[in-house]
Design an enzyme around this catalytic site. Structure first.
Site, short mmCIF file in Angstrom:
data_model
loop_
_atom_site.label_atom_id
_atom_site.label_comp_id
_atom_site.label_asym_id
_atom_site.label_seq_id
_atom_site.Cartn_x
_atom_site.Cartn_y
_atom_site.Cartn_z
N LYS A 29 4.52 0.99 8.81
CA LYS A 29 4.47 2.45 7.94
C LYS A 29 4.02 3.31 8.90
O LYS A 29 4.38 4.40 9.00
CB LYS A 29 3.99 2.29 6.74
CG LYS A 29 4.85 1.60 5.79
CD LYS A 29 4.06 1.38 4.52
CE LYS A 29 3.44 0.05 4.57
NZ LYS A 29 2.44 0.07 3.30
N ARG A 64 5.83 -13.07 8.86
CA ARG A 64 6.59 -11.70 8.79
C ARG A 64 7.92 -11.54 9.70
O ARG A 64 8.19 -12.42 10.30
CB ARG A 64 5.60 -10.76 9.09
CG ARG A 64 5.26 -10.69 10.67
CD ARG A 64 4.19 -9.51 11.02
NE ARG A 64 4.46 -8.07 10.54
CZ ARG A 64 3.64 -7.32 9.60
NH1 ARG A 64 2.80 -7.85 8.96
NH2 ARG A 64 4.06 -6.12 9.33
N GLU A 95 0.89 -1.10 -0.04
CA GLU A 95 0.09 -0.12 -0.23
C GLU A 95 0.82 1.18 -0.05
O GLU A 95 1.83 1.48 0.82
CB GLU A 95 -0.89 0.05 1.35
CG GLU A 95 -1.91 1.15 1.22
CD GLU A 95 -2.84 1.40 2.47
OE1 GLU A 95 -2.55 0.40 3.35
OE2 GLU A 95 -3.33 2.30 2.49
P1 ATP Z 1 2.80 -2.16 7.48
O1 ATP Z 1 2.08 -2.36 8.58
O2 ATP Z 1 4.17 -1.72 7.70
O3 ATP Z 1 1.96 -0.80 6.76
P2 ATP Z 1 1.60 -3.76 5.65
O4 ATP Z 1 1.66 -5.21 5.65
O5 ATP Z 1 0.33 -3.01 6.10
O6 ATP Z 1 2.91 -3.28 6.67
P3 ATP Z 1 1.85 -3.56 3.02
O7 ATP Z 1 2.31 -2.18 2.24
O8 ATP Z 1 0.37 -3.66 2.74
O9 ATP Z 1 2.21 -3.40 4.39
O10 ATP Z 1 2.64 -4.73 2.56
C1 ATP Z 1 2.90 -4.98 1.39
C2 ATP Z 1 3.65 -6.44 1.26
O11 ATP Z 1 4.57 -6.89 2.23
C3 ATP Z 1 2.43 -7.43 1.80
O12 ATP Z 1 2.58 -8.57 1.34
C4 ATP Z 1 2.84 -7.69 3.33
O13 ATP Z 1 2.56 -8.70 3.89
C5 ATP Z 1 4.44 -7.77 3.22
N1 ATP Z 1 5.05 -7.06 4.53
C6 ATP Z 1 4.71 -6.26 5.37
N2 ATP Z 1 5.40 -6.21 6.47
C7 ATP Z 1 6.21 -7.06 6.58
C8 ATP Z 1 7.23 -7.76 7.29
N3 ATP Z 1 7.56 -7.35 8.46
N4 ATP Z 1 7.66 -9.00 6.99
C9 ATP Z 1 7.48 -9.69 5.78
N5 ATP Z 1 6.78 -9.13 4.88
C10 ATP Z 1 5.97 -7.79 5.14
MG MG Z 2 -0.80 -1.66 5.70
#
Ligand code: ATP
Ligand code: MG
Length: 753
Positions: free
Chosen positions: A268, A258, A31
């Protein structure tokens, strides 16, 4: 390719073999609401890596379904990150918003099938109707709306005729499903705001659960890889694709654990907070765990990929030690970067018996690095050395320059101190020294023995540079946010002195500053006039002693700092053997103790009072050693007997390790007996369940949301509850007992319900 297969590779190979998939297509679907962090690097590594390993391809898709938080600058940051890590996405960057019309059409199809309806309950009632893990939910009265009414309302929602929250579109699945996610999940909600790509075109936006599976399908994705939190969402993923009876092949979702790293926040949202609060200087601040931050700090993509590879791909969440990442960057830079000299805290040395000047031949690489190259190092009568490399009153085991002890100037001559010049305040401001003409490095016939070689620069030729020293951004192992920031995470040195070759020839490279660490010319702030270097990482793990728990840490080669590691004497060796073989100490602790006569004697005295070799060794080699180094007067305020008494209280579970550290600081200050301190301050560990149980109950009552989540299967929250109880007792409760009680209590709640 990796040596052993991970579970995702096994799945992919099976699907290829069985003919289920002809081509492997994955996607990385962030995102665009913040800069990507090291967790995303792992996801990038997995998605692009699998595509590369099996001759498929990977799409880069912006999951832009939440217009309030998204922005093109984040899109650019995501693209940069993927490219910098060395991957290429297939075709153009894709956006979920590109599929808004298609997704909308699928929603209409579901409405027509009687599988989706417009609900108009207010948020609270909707939550109430959803039920609990142990209680079935109740379907909204609006679920009975006719297909025509649903279609009409949905279209008007799209056009912007309603307020946010007035209506939503829900899938009609099962309000009593055991998987709470399946209780008529939301598919669309109203958002009357402009989207950064589609502008005012839409007033409704699809939810992740509806948009994601369809976007995957539209792109022909074969394996949709996501993190474990989405395990329960898989049922919706499958339901949407199956209910729409889409033309095969369809994608399948697979989850992996993760990445979590200690001393690091990885969300983020939390990172945005740091940026907005100005706790850091933007998303690419070299202290940030963002890809942009690591990049600016001087990390290499290879090091980050190696790290992702090392931590592996698993199905269970775990915490990775941040020192493992630091290990990877050291390991990557060690064999390839030139060694140069930079004095961070200069002290002038005048070599009185040296006239003129000369250029010394100085190799850029130590012998164990298979690279060649050298520079000319100017040497003259006036040089600067590191202030810490001279001690007028040296502590034990000080191997550098003292009034009695000569030292070698790296690549140069041996010098000895002749006179110390001080200012009115008694500060040493200059050393008058002599050098030994026969002692030149590589052609030393002087026969003079030194215990170490120090770095230095020639005063006339040295360049003034700015050096930014970074330390971990958070001081707590599992940081929550701002309150756990490490106040010393950035230290700027404006007047460091650098040997000239570095600044003249090699601007944008990485270097090892001898004995200081690895450094990188800051890509933004470096100018000819004001060269700026970022510290990437130190030469060794300076935190390893500060933490107690180390998770899956790779064995690190001992860093041999030129001239600093002297062989042990016979006596020291005997001690070392005894400590490691008979007392079971690890080699690091044994090394510290054995090499220092004062320390080992302290240790053995304490040991004669209390037979607890490992716990005693830990405190003596850390806390006691630190105090010995710092205490100016030669006598310590505490005795081996007191330390033994302190450790005994830990061994008897009277106090926790954490409290023991606190008591130690108090002993250092007051010289009081540990028992007395513990009694006066009421620090005795609480191990009595009847005292702890009421606190457990209190914490459970205060956190109903988390109790629900725990009961819904989020067992990770056990740690949260334990933490809350420990906090409520100021760290005095016995963690083991708290753990047992919390566990019992939460699981019994489940039975009762
Ligand atoms: P955040 O909470 O940091 O915003 P998110 O999962 O909402 O993380 P996205 O931008 O939706 O972030 O994630 C893009 C991809 O990265 C998704 O497939 C997510 O599962 C993966 N991802 C995010 N954080 C991690 C992590 N700590 N380890 C492995 N993969 C991750
Ligand atoms: Mg997110």
């Amino acid at each position: 390719m990796r040596e052993s297969k991970n579970f995702l590779q096994t799945i992919v190979e099976k699907d290829l073999q069985s003919g289920k998939n002809k081509k492997i297509i994955t996607r990385f679907p962030p995102e665009p609401n913040g800069f990507p962090h090291i967790g995303h690097a792992k996801s990038i590594f997995i998605n692009f890596g699998i595509a590369r390993d099996y001759n498929g391809h990977c799409n880069l898709r912006m999951d832009d379904t939440n217009p309030t938080k998204e922005d093109t600058k984040y899109v650019e940051a995501l693209k940069d990150a993927v490219e910098w890590l060395g991957y290429e996405w297939e075709g153009n960057v894709r956006f979920t918003s590109d599929y808004f019309s298609q997704i909308y059409a699928y929603a209409i199809e579901l409405i027509k099938m009687g599988k989706a309806y417009v609900d108009s309950l207010d948020e609270e009632t909707m939550r109430e109707y959803r039920g609990t893990v142990t209680q079935a939910g109740k379907r909204s009265q609006y679920a009975n709306r006719s297909i025509e009414e649903n279609l009409d309302l949905f279209e008007r929602m799209k056009k912007g005729e309603f307020q946010e929250g007035e209506h939503v579109l829900r899938a009609k699945i099962d309000m009593s499903a055991a998987n709470m996610k399946m209780r008529d999940p939301l598919m669309y909600r109203i958002r009357n705001v402009a989207h950064f790509r589609t502008g005012d075109e839409w007033h409704i936006y699809p939810m992740y659960d509806f948009a994601h599976c369809l976007s995957d399908y539209i792109e022909g994705v074969s394996h949709s890889i996501c993190t474990l939190e989405f395990e329960n969402n898989r049922a919706i993923y499958d339901w949407v694709l199956d209910t729409l009876a889409l033309q095969p092949p369809r994608p399948y979702q697979h989850e992996f654990a993760r990445l979590n790293i200690n001393y690091t926040v990885m969300s983020k949202r939390k990172l945005l907070e740091l940026v907005e609060n100005k706790n850091v200087n933007g998303w690419d601040d070299p202290r940030m765990p963002t890809i942009a931050g690591y990049r600016r700090r001087g990390y290499t993509p290879e090091a980050i990929i190696a790290f992702c590879d090392q931590v592996g791909i698993a199905k269970a969440n775990s915490m990775v030690d941040v020192s493992q990442l630091e290990f990877c960057i050291r390991d990557n830079l060690n064999p390839k970067v030139p060694r140069v000299m930079c004095v961070l805290n200069p002290l002038k040395v005048t070599i009185e018996n040296y006239e003129g000047n000369e250029l010394l031949d100085a190799s850029y690489y130590p012998e164990d690095v298979p690279k060649e190259g050298s520079r000319k190092l100017p040497f003259s009568r006036e040089i600067y050395i590191e202030r810490e490399d001279f001690e007028e009153h040296p502590p034990k085991a000080y191997f550098r320059l003292t009034p009695e002890q000569p030292v070698r100037l790296k690549h140069g001559y041996i010098i000895a101190c002749k006179e110390i010049i001080k200012d009115a305040a008694g500060q040493v401001i200059e050393i008058k020294a002599e050098y030994f003409p026969e002692s030149k490095s590589g052609a030393d016939t002087s026969g003079i023995k030194v215990k170490s070689a120090i770095h230095w620069v020639s005063a006339a030729e040295a360049k003034v540079v700015e050096v930014r020293l970074y330390d971990r951004l958070f001081s707590s192992e599992i940081p929550e946010g701002v309150e756990d920031l490490n106040p010393d995470s950035l230290k700027v040195i404006h007047n460091a002195l650098m040997e000239p070759a570095v600044v003249e020839e090699k601007q944008n490279e990485r270097f090892q500053f001898e004995r200081q660490g690895y450094f990188y010319a800051d890509p933004l702030d470096y100018t000819e006039k004001n060269p700026v270097y970022n510290k990437i990482v130190g030469l060794k793990d300076s935190w390893s002693k500060k933490t107690t728990k180390v998770v899956t840490k790779p064995k690190e080669k001992k860093v041999q700092i030129d001239g600093e590691v002297t062989p042990m004497t016979k006596e020291q060796e005997t001690l070392f053997e005894n400590y490691t073989k008979n007392l079971g100490l690890n080699s690091e602790v044994a090394n510290t103790l054995a090499r220092d006569a004062e320390l080992s004697s302290f240790y053995e005295k304490a040991l004669s009072v209390l037979n607890s070799p490992i716990n005693l060794a830990n405190i003596v080699s850390n806390e006691v050693a630190r105090e010995m180094k710092q205490s100016q007067e030669k006598t310590l305020k505490f005795t081996p007997k007191q330390i033994a008494e302190l450790v005994k209280m830990v061994d008897d579970a009277l106090i926790s390790n954490k409290i023991a550290k606190q008591v130690f600081e108090e002993i250092v200050k007051s010289g009081k007996n540990p028992k007395q301190i513990v009694e006066e301050k009421g620090l005795v560990q609480i191990s009595d369940p009847t005292q702890i149980l009421p606190i457990v109950d209190e914490v459970i009552v205060q956190n109903p949301e988390n109790v629900k989540k725990f009961q819904a299967g989020n067992k990770k929250l056990l740690g949260f509850f334990v933490g809350q109880v420990l906090k409520a007792t100021n760290g005095k409760a016995n963690p083991k007992i708290v753990n047992e009680l919390v566990n019992k209590k939460l699981n019994n709640l489940e039975d009762l319900a």
